[in-house]
Design a protein around this motif. Structure first.
Motif, PDB file in Angstrom:
ATOM      1  N   TYR A 198       0.826  -1.187   0.000  1.00  0.00           N
ATOM      2  CA  TYR A 198       0.000   0.000   0.000  1.00  0.00           C
ATOM      3  C   TYR A 198       0.871   1.253   0.000  1.00  0.00           C
ATOM      4  CZ  TYR A 198      -3.665   3.273   1.331  1.00  0.00           C
ATOM      5  OH  TYR A 198      -4.544   4.323   1.356  1.00  0.00           O
ATOM      6  N   ASN A 199       1.865   1.244   0.856  1.00  0.00           N
ATOM      7  CA  ASN A 199       2.746   2.421   0.945  1.00  0.00           C
ATOM      8  C   ASN A 199       3.497   2.669  -0.362  1.00  0.00           C
ATOM      9  OD1 ASN A 199       1.980   2.940   3.569  1.00  0.00           O
ATOM     10  ND2 ASN A 199       3.585   1.651   4.430  1.00  0.00           N
ATOM     11  N   TYR A 200       3.763   1.605  -1.109  1.00  0.00           N
ATOM     12  CA  TYR A 200       4.430   1.741  -2.397  1.00  0.00           C
ATOM     13  C   TYR A 200       3.582   2.581  -3.352  1.00  0.00           C
ATOM     14  CZ  TYR A 200       6.307   0.365  -6.954  1.00  0.00           C
ATOM     15  OH  TYR A 200       6.824   0.371  -8.218  1.00  0.00           O
ATOM     16  N   TYR A 201       2.290   2.362  -3.332  1.00  0.00           N
ATOM     17  CA  TYR A 201       1.386   3.087  -4.228  1.00  0.00           C
ATOM     18  C   TYR A 201       1.013   4.465  -3.675  1.00  0.00           C
ATOM     19  CZ  TYR A 201       1.056  -1.518  -6.241  1.00  0.00           C
ATOM     20  OH  TYR A 201       1.376  -2.726  -6.799  1.00  0.00           O
ATOM     21  N   ASP A 202       1.082   4.655  -2.368  1.00  0.00           N
ATOM     22  CA  ASP A 202       0.753   5.935  -1.734  1.00  0.00           C
ATOM     23  C   ASP A 202       1.975   6.856  -1.820  1.00  0.00           C
ATOM     24  OD1 ASP A 202      -0.411   7.978  -0.303  1.00  0.00           O
ATOM     25  OD2 ASP A 202      -0.231   6.966   1.640  1.00  0.00           O
ATOM     26  N   VAL A 203       2.206   7.379  -3.002  1.00  0.00           N
ATOM     27  CA  VAL A 203       3.417   8.150  -3.291  1.00  0.00           C
ATOM     28  C   VAL A 203       3.540   9.385  -2.409  1.00  0.00           C
ATOM     29  CG1 VAL A 203       4.655   9.434  -5.095  1.00  0.00           C
ATOM     30  CG2 VAL A 203       3.453   7.326  -5.664  1.00  0.00           C
ATOM     31  N   ASP A 204       2.442  10.102  -2.177  1.00  0.00           N
ATOM     32  CA  ASP A 204       2.527  11.326  -1.375  1.00  0.00           C
ATOM     33  C   ASP A 204       2.484  11.045   0.127  1.00  0.00           C
ATOM     34  OD1 ASP A 204      -0.167  10.775  -0.931  1.00  0.00           O
ATOM     35  OD2 ASP A 204      -0.893  12.481  -2.105  1.00  0.00           O
ATOM     36  N   GLY A 205       2.258   9.788   0.515  1.00  0.00           N
ATOM     37  CA  GLY A 205       2.320   9.392   1.925  1.00  0.00           C
ATOM     38  C   GLY A 205       1.198   9.901   2.798  1.00  0.00           C
ATOM     39  N   ASN A 206       0.053  10.278   2.219  1.00  0.00           N
ATOM     40  CA  ASN A 206      -1.036  10.819   3.020  1.00  0.00           C
ATOM     41  C   ASN A 206      -1.987   9.746   3.578  1.00  0.00           C
ATOM     42  OD1 ASN A 206      -2.512  10.055   0.795  1.00  0.00           O
ATOM     43  ND2 ASN A 206      -3.405  12.083   0.392  1.00  0.00           N
ATOM     44  N   GLY A 207      -1.682   8.462   3.307  1.00  0.00           N
ATOM     45  CA  GLY A 207      -2.508   7.386   3.843  1.00  0.00           C
ATOM     46  C   GLY A 207      -3.730   7.058   3.012  1.00  0.00           C
ATOM     47  N   ARG A 208      -3.839   7.693   1.846  1.00  0.00           N
ATOM     48  CA  ARG A 208      -4.967   7.423   0.943  1.00  0.00           C
ATOM     49  C   ARG A 208      -4.445   7.439  -0.493  1.00  0.00           C
ATOM     50  NH1 ARG A 208      -9.709   7.327   2.958  1.00  0.00           N
ATOM     51  NH2 ARG A 208     -10.571   8.483   4.651  1.00  0.00           N
ATOM     52  N   ASP A 220     -13.598   2.063  -3.465  1.00  0.00           N
ATOM     53  CA  ASP A 220     -13.960   3.288  -2.745  1.00  0.00           C
ATOM     54  C   ASP A 220     -15.323   3.119  -2.070  1.00  0.00           C
ATOM     55  OD1 ASP A 220     -14.014   5.839  -1.760  1.00  0.00           O
ATOM     56  OD2 ASP A 220     -14.561   6.762  -3.671  1.00  0.00           O
ATOM     57  N   LEU A 221     -15.315   2.457  -0.920  1.00  0.00           N
ATOM     58  CA  LEU A 221     -16.567   2.119  -0.242  1.00  0.00           C
ATOM     59  C   LEU A 221     -17.284   3.339   0.347  1.00  0.00           C
ATOM     60  CD1 LEU A 221     -15.345  -1.148   1.529  1.00  0.00           C
ATOM     61  CD2 LEU A 221     -16.516  -0.912  -0.676  1.00  0.00           C
ATOM     62  N   ASP A 222     -16.517   4.353   0.735  1.00  0.00           N
ATOM     63  CA  ASP A 222     -17.151   5.549   1.306  1.00  0.00           C
ATOM     64  C   ASP A 222     -17.358   6.661   0.270  1.00  0.00           C
ATOM     65  OD1 ASP A 222     -14.583   6.483   0.969  1.00  0.00           O
ATOM     66  OD2 ASP A 222     -14.204   6.834   3.102  1.00  0.00           O
ATOM     67  N   HIS A 223     -17.068   6.370  -0.991  1.00  0.00           N
ATOM     68  CA  HIS A 223     -17.315   7.271  -2.135  1.00  0.00           C
ATOM     69  C   HIS A 223     -16.684   8.661  -1.981  1.00  0.00           C
ATOM     70  CE1 HIS A 223     -19.969   4.174  -3.574  1.00  0.00           C
ATOM     71  NE2 HIS A 223     -20.597   4.185  -2.412  1.00  0.00           N
ATOM     72  N   ASP A 224     -15.448   8.687  -1.446  1.00  0.00           N
ATOM     73  CA  ASP A 224     -14.746   9.969  -1.334  1.00  0.00           C
ATOM     74  C   ASP A 224     -13.674  10.127  -2.415  1.00  0.00           C
ATOM     75  OD1 ASP A 224     -12.868   8.139  -0.457  1.00  0.00           O
ATOM     76  OD2 ASP A 224     -12.430   9.180   1.431  1.00  0.00           O
ATOM     77  N   SER A 279      -8.632   4.159   1.037  1.00  0.00           N
ATOM     78  CA  SER A 279      -7.917   4.009   2.310  1.00  0.00           C
ATOM     79  C   SER A 279      -7.315   2.607   2.390  1.00  0.00           C
ATOM     80  CB  SER A 279      -8.880   4.220   3.480  1.00  0.00           C
ATOM     81  OG  SER A 279      -9.808   3.147   3.534  1.00  0.00           O
ATOM     82  N   PHE A 280      -6.426   2.431   3.357  1.00  0.00           N
ATOM     83  CA  PHE A 280      -5.825   1.120   3.552  1.00  0.00           C
ATOM     84  C   PHE A 280      -6.900   0.092   3.889  1.00  0.00           C
ATOM     85  CE2 PHE A 280      -3.907  -2.209   6.180  1.00  0.00           C
ATOM     86  CZ  PHE A 280      -2.926  -2.661   5.318  1.00  0.00           C
ATOM     87  N   GLU A 281      -7.874   0.478   4.694  1.00  0.00           N
ATOM     88  CA  GLU A 281      -8.962  -0.426   5.089  1.00  0.00           C
ATOM     89  C   GLU A 281      -9.789  -0.866   3.879  1.00  0.00           C
ATOM     90  OE1 GLU A 281      -8.285   2.523   6.667  1.00  0.00           O
ATOM     91  OE2 GLU A 281      -7.363   1.590   8.437  1.00  0.00           O
ATOM     92  N   GLU A 282      -9.935   0.010   2.906  1.00  0.00           N
ATOM     93  CA  GLU A 282     -10.656  -0.340   1.674  1.00  0.00           C
ATOM     94  C   GLU A 282      -9.774  -1.193   0.759  1.00  0.00           C
ATOM     95  OE1 GLU A 282     -13.515   3.545   1.006  1.00  0.00           O
ATOM     96  OE2 GLU A 282     -11.356   3.759   0.637  1.00  0.00           O
ATOM     97  N   PHE A 283      -8.500  -0.910   0.776  1.00  0.00           N
ATOM     98  CA  PHE A 283      -7.544  -1.539  -0.126  1.00  0.00           C
ATOM     99  C   PHE A 283      -7.163  -2.962   0.278  1.00  0.00           C
ATOM    100  CE2 PHE A 283      -3.029  -2.413  -0.962  1.00  0.00           C
ATOM    101  CZ  PHE A 283      -2.958  -2.259  -2.338  1.00  0.00           C
ATOM    102  N   PHE A 284      -6.858  -3.168   1.556  1.00  0.00           N
ATOM    103  CA  PHE A 284      -6.222  -4.411   1.996  1.00  0.00           C
ATOM    104  C   PHE A 284      -7.005  -5.686   1.696  1.00  0.00           C
ATOM    105  CE2 PHE A 284      -4.989  -7.662   5.070  1.00  0.00           C
ATOM    106  CZ  PHE A 284      -3.658  -7.816   4.705  1.00  0.00           C
TER     107      PHE A 284
END
Length: 158
Positions: free
Chosen positions: A1-11, A51-55, A59-64
């Motif tokens: 997940y962190n590999y794809y989260d280039v800007d490091g904002n957790g999403r 994108d379960l919360d449609h934002d 998130s990691f919880e949606e991704f994992f």
């Protein structure tokens, strides 16, 4: 997940999901040349699916949970192909061994028939000697069979 989260904002935003989509497409079909359109379509499908919360962020919880499933599928695909190739090689080697074994048995039978024919024509060999020869030939055939089976086992272990 962190590999794809280039800007490091957790999403993962759309650009990061695009990178994820390209990576996935290459992982599952590495020989295929990717078009940008294919990657965009996969990106859109991923956002819709994850994108379960449609934002519009993943998130990691949606991704994992999703990624765990995909990683397992990829592993099974890779290892399944490898196992199939090994099975095919093993079958091919087995068929070659069986053909050689049949050919050897045919030669032995021909030799035995020839010897019996000679015995009949000469008529001076005793029954006892003939039985002894047959017994020796049977032992030789059994030894050849055991040796062939050992070779097959060795190949299967490799």
């Amino acid at each position: 997940y962190n590999y794809y989260d280039v800007d490091g904002n957790g999403r993962l935003d759309r650009e990061e999901v695009f990178r994820l989509a390209a990576h996935l497409l290459r992982a599952f079909d590495h020989d295929k040349e990717l078009t940008e359109e294919e990657v965009h379509l996969t990106q859109e499908r991923l956002v819709q699916q994850l994108d379960l919360d449609h934002d519009s962020l993943i998130s990691f919880e949606e991704f994992f949970p999703w990624y765990s499933q995909v990683a397992e599928q990829h592993w099974r695909l890779q290892h399944g192909e490898q196992e199939r190739e090994e099975e095919e090689e093993s079958r091919a080697e087995g068929e070659e061994g069986e053909e050689g074994e049949k050919e050897e048995k045919g030669k032995q039978k021909g030799k035995k028939d020839e010897e019996e024919s000679e015995e009949d024509s000469e008529g001076d060999e005793s029954e006892e000697e003939s039985e002894e020869e047959e017994s020796e030939e049977e032992e030789k055939e059994e030894e050849d069979k055991d040796a062939t089976e050992e070779e097959k086992e060795k190949k299967e272990k490799k």
